[in-house]
Design a protein around this motif. Structure first.
Motif, PDB file in Angstrom:
ATOM      1  N   TRP A 133     -10.572   3.217  -5.476  1.00 39.69           N
ATOM      2  CA  TRP A 133     -11.377   3.765  -4.474  1.00 39.69           C
ATOM      3  C   TRP A 133     -12.498   4.411  -4.842  1.00 39.69           C
ATOM      4  CZ3 TRP A 133     -11.146   9.049  -5.723  1.00 39.69           C
ATOM      5  CH2 TRP A 133      -9.977   9.325  -6.009  1.00 39.69           C
ATOM      6  N   PHE A 152     -11.192   3.465   4.911  1.00 42.71           N
ATOM      7  CA  PHE A 152     -10.942   4.310   4.230  1.00 42.71           C
ATOM      8  C   PHE A 152     -11.485   4.297   2.574  1.00 42.71           C
ATOM      9  CE2 PHE A 152      -8.330   8.202   2.314  1.00 42.71           C
ATOM     10  CZ  PHE A 152      -9.281   9.126   2.924  1.00 42.71           C
ATOM     11  N   SER A 170       0.931  -1.057  -0.109  1.00 38.56           N
ATOM     12  CA  SER A 170       0.157  -0.144   0.062  1.00 38.56           C
ATOM     13  C   SER A 170       0.825   1.307   0.031  1.00 38.56           C
ATOM     14  CB  SER A 170      -0.918  -0.050   1.296  1.00 38.56           C
ATOM     15  OG  SER A 170      -1.748   1.475   1.403  1.00 38.56           O
ATOM     16  N   HIS A 215     -16.930   5.849   3.197  1.00 39.61           N
ATOM     17  CA  HIS A 215     -16.281   4.760   4.002  1.00 39.61           C
ATOM     18  C   HIS A 215     -17.006   3.528   4.274  1.00 39.61           C
ATOM     19  CE1 HIS A 215     -13.713   8.182   4.012  1.00 39.61           C
ATOM     20  NE2 HIS A 215     -14.510   8.931   4.951  1.00 39.61           N
ATOM     21  N   THR A 240     -13.573  13.118   8.895  1.00 41.95           N
ATOM     22  CA  THR A 240     -13.229  11.759   8.815  1.00 41.95           C
ATOM     23  C   THR A 240     -13.801  10.868  10.068  1.00 41.95           C
ATOM     24  OG1 THR A 240     -11.116  12.195   7.385  1.00 41.95           O
ATOM     25  CG2 THR A 240     -11.613   9.996   8.158  1.00 41.95           C
ATOM     26  N   VAL A 285       1.486   5.265   0.718  1.00 39.71           N
ATOM     27  CA  VAL A 285       1.092   6.295   1.691  1.00 39.71           C
ATOM     28  C   VAL A 285       0.846   7.432   0.935  1.00 39.71           C
ATOM     29  CG1 VAL A 285       1.769   7.326   3.944  1.00 39.71           C
ATOM     30  CG2 VAL A 285       2.453   4.920   3.604  1.00 39.71           C
ATOM     31  N   CYS A 286      -0.304   8.080   0.829  1.00 38.16           N
ATOM     32  CA  CYS A 286      -0.632   9.159  -0.011  1.00 38.16           C
ATOM     33  C   CYS A 286      -1.106  10.473   0.923  1.00 38.16           C
ATOM     34  CB  CYS A 286      -1.799   8.483  -0.712  1.00 38.16           C
ATOM     35  SG  CYS A 286      -2.546   9.976  -2.022  1.00 38.16           S
ATOM     36  N   LEU A 331      -7.210   3.577   7.620  1.00 37.12           N
ATOM     37  CA  LEU A 331      -6.924   4.352   6.438  1.00 37.12           C
ATOM     38  C   LEU A 331      -6.204   3.406   5.308  1.00 37.12           C
ATOM     39  CD1 LEU A 331      -5.259   7.806   8.075  1.00 37.12           C
ATOM     40  CD2 LEU A 331      -7.308   7.591   6.462  1.00 37.12           C
ATOM     41  N   GLY A 332      -5.821   4.382   4.074  1.00 38.09           N
ATOM     42  CA  GLY A 332      -5.013   3.867   3.111  1.00 38.09           C
ATOM     43  C   GLY A 332      -5.991   3.409   1.925  1.00 38.09           C
ATOM     44  N   HIS A 333      -5.645   3.782   0.695  1.00 36.26           N
ATOM     45  CA  HIS A 333      -6.421   3.507  -0.482  1.00 36.26           C
ATOM     46  C   HIS A 333      -5.607   3.212  -1.740  1.00 36.26           C
ATOM     47  CE1 HIS A 333      -5.065   7.995  -0.453  1.00 36.26           C
ATOM     48  NE2 HIS A 333      -5.427   7.715  -1.792  1.00 36.26           N
ATOM     49  N   SER A 385      -3.663  12.362   0.571  1.00 33.75           N
ATOM     50  CA  SER A 385      -4.844  11.993   0.793  1.00 33.75           C
ATOM     51  C   SER A 385      -5.187  11.606   2.220  1.00 33.75           C
ATOM     52  CB  SER A 385      -5.815  11.356  -0.033  1.00 33.75           C
ATOM     53  OG  SER A 385      -5.637  12.163  -1.215  1.00 33.75           O
ATOM     54  N   ASP A 386      -4.392  10.349   2.443  1.00 38.37           N
ATOM     55  CA  ASP A 386      -4.496   9.850   3.875  1.00 38.37           C
ATOM     56  C   ASP A 386      -4.248  10.883   5.082  1.00 38.37           C
ATOM     57  OD1 ASP A 386      -5.197   7.119   2.945  1.00 38.37           O
ATOM     58  OD2 ASP A 386      -3.085   7.039   2.166  1.00 38.37           O
TER      59      ASP A 386
END
Length: 371
Positions: free
Chosen positions: A91, A138, A41, A119, A57, A43-44, A63-65, A46-47
């Motif tokens: 997503w 998420f 995954s 979510h 949220t 780590v973005c 989290l994580g997408h 957006s997270d």
């Protein structure tokens, strides 16, 4: 009901570090769902918006997408996926029935907007739990856990010889960046392009512009390290916007004309406004970066009409994930785009909070959690 243990990084509230917890998920997917064992995954940013309280949220939530992995179980009505398939998670799961989905714009799916963006699954419920407490995922993905249940339309099958760490990045940053150029703006060969922000998304805007045949690709950032990365990924010119006025520099590089297309890949109001100012008469500015809740911009509507400038948005690169994900993987496997250099750290899920701190400091491109 039989369950599968899930080790995950859980969001418990804004401005709090993620907690590593042991959760449960049903072992048997719903009729139109699949269970995926995550391999990796990304780590973005957006997270980070969620983690830092910039987006409203709910908690608790995994989290994580931006994930990829292997299917371990399929629902009774799933016919196009099977156990051991390699998949990238999307997503924006498509309902495949609303006007947006059937017209080729699944990123605008009405049902996904009402469920995944809150979510939960299409039935309005999450799949994860901690004892008797429900835990949301998420964007109905939750790739900061080693297993994820997703709607079958959110699991996009890819070739098995592609490395899953690199494939995970196609689940967000790569598709968002390349798609903004190819799908949203439809940049023509020979165009001039400005990209503001050389993070994971911005560097893929650069790659998209190169694929589209842009003759001039200008990147702007406040970090010399990031500008060097921009050149590595295909930029022809750089602007340090900490030391130079962005719009003046763009006009100098384009002979006073401005660029045909400008892409904002940060999510800040003043850079969005600068991109709009930097495009030529009849040019197009594209908002790709995600802003914090409540952010507004200001533009002159007379200039918009008088000069026929366009300001447009791009969500997920206007992608059709079932088509675009496998195509992007093929481009990577054929050496036409670089995904390897995007991964600057490979970490365990326990190290995710440190990865977010690196992101806050503007270091690296992408940390990738490997399970």
């Amino acid at each position: 009901m039989r369950t599968v243990d899930v080790r995950a990084a859980v969001f418990t509230g804004p401005n709090q570090p993620l907690e590593i917890q042991d959760l449960s998920i049903p072992a048997a997917p719903g009729p139109n769902e699949v269970l995926v064992r995550l391999a990796a995954s990304g780590v973005c940013h957006s997270d980070l918006h969620a983690l830092d309280g910039e987006w409203d949220t709910p908690a608790p939530l995994v989290l994580g997408h931006e994930g990829a992995g292997t299917i371990t179980a399929v629902g009774s009505e799933v016919s196009d996926l099977e156990v051991d398939d390699h998949v990238i998670l999307s997503w924006t799961p498509s309902c495949q029935r609303c006007e947006f989905c059937v017209s080729g714009r699944p990123v605008l799916c009405q049902l996904a907007n009402e469920t995944a963006y809150k979510h939960v699954f299409f039935d309005g419920k999450p799949r994860l739990s901690s004892g008797d407490e429900e835990v949301k995922s998420f964007l109905a993905v939750g790739s900061f856990g080693d297993h994820a249940m997703v709607p079958a339309s959110a699991a996009i099958k890819i070739r098995k010889d592609a490395p899953l760490a690199q494939a995970a990045l196609v689940g967000c940053a790569v598709t968002t960046g390349i798609g903004a150029v190819v799908n949203t703006a439809q940049v023509e060969p020979g165009s001039t392009v400005l990209v503001v922000g050389c993070g994971g998304v911005g560097l893929n805007v650069v790659q998209g512009a190169r694929l589209a045949g842009a003759r001039q690709i200008i990147v702007a950032d406040i970090s010399e390290d990031k500008l060097e990365l921009g050149q590595k990924f295909g930029a022809t010119h750089t602007i340090n916007s900490k030391e130079n006025d962005l719009v003046d520099a763009v006009r100098w590089l384009t002979g006073g004309r401005g660029v045909d297309y400008a892409f904002e890949a940060i999510g800040l109001p003043f850079t969005i406004e600068a991109c709009y100012e930097a495009v030529r008469r009849g040019g197009t500015a594209v908002v790709v970066g995600q802003v914090a809740d409540g952010v507004k911009i200001s533009i002159d509507p007379f200039v918009m009409s008088d000069q026929e400038k366009r300001l447009i948005g791009s969500n997920y690169g206007s992608s059709r994930q079932s088509i675009d994900f496998p195509k992007i993987i093929d481009l990577y496997m054929e050496g036409l785009i670089d995904l390897d250099s995007m991964i600057t750290d490979r970490i365990a899920v326990d190290e995710v909070n440190e990865a977010f701190e690196e992101m806050r400091q503007g270091r690296g491109i992408r940390s990738v959690i490997e399970y």
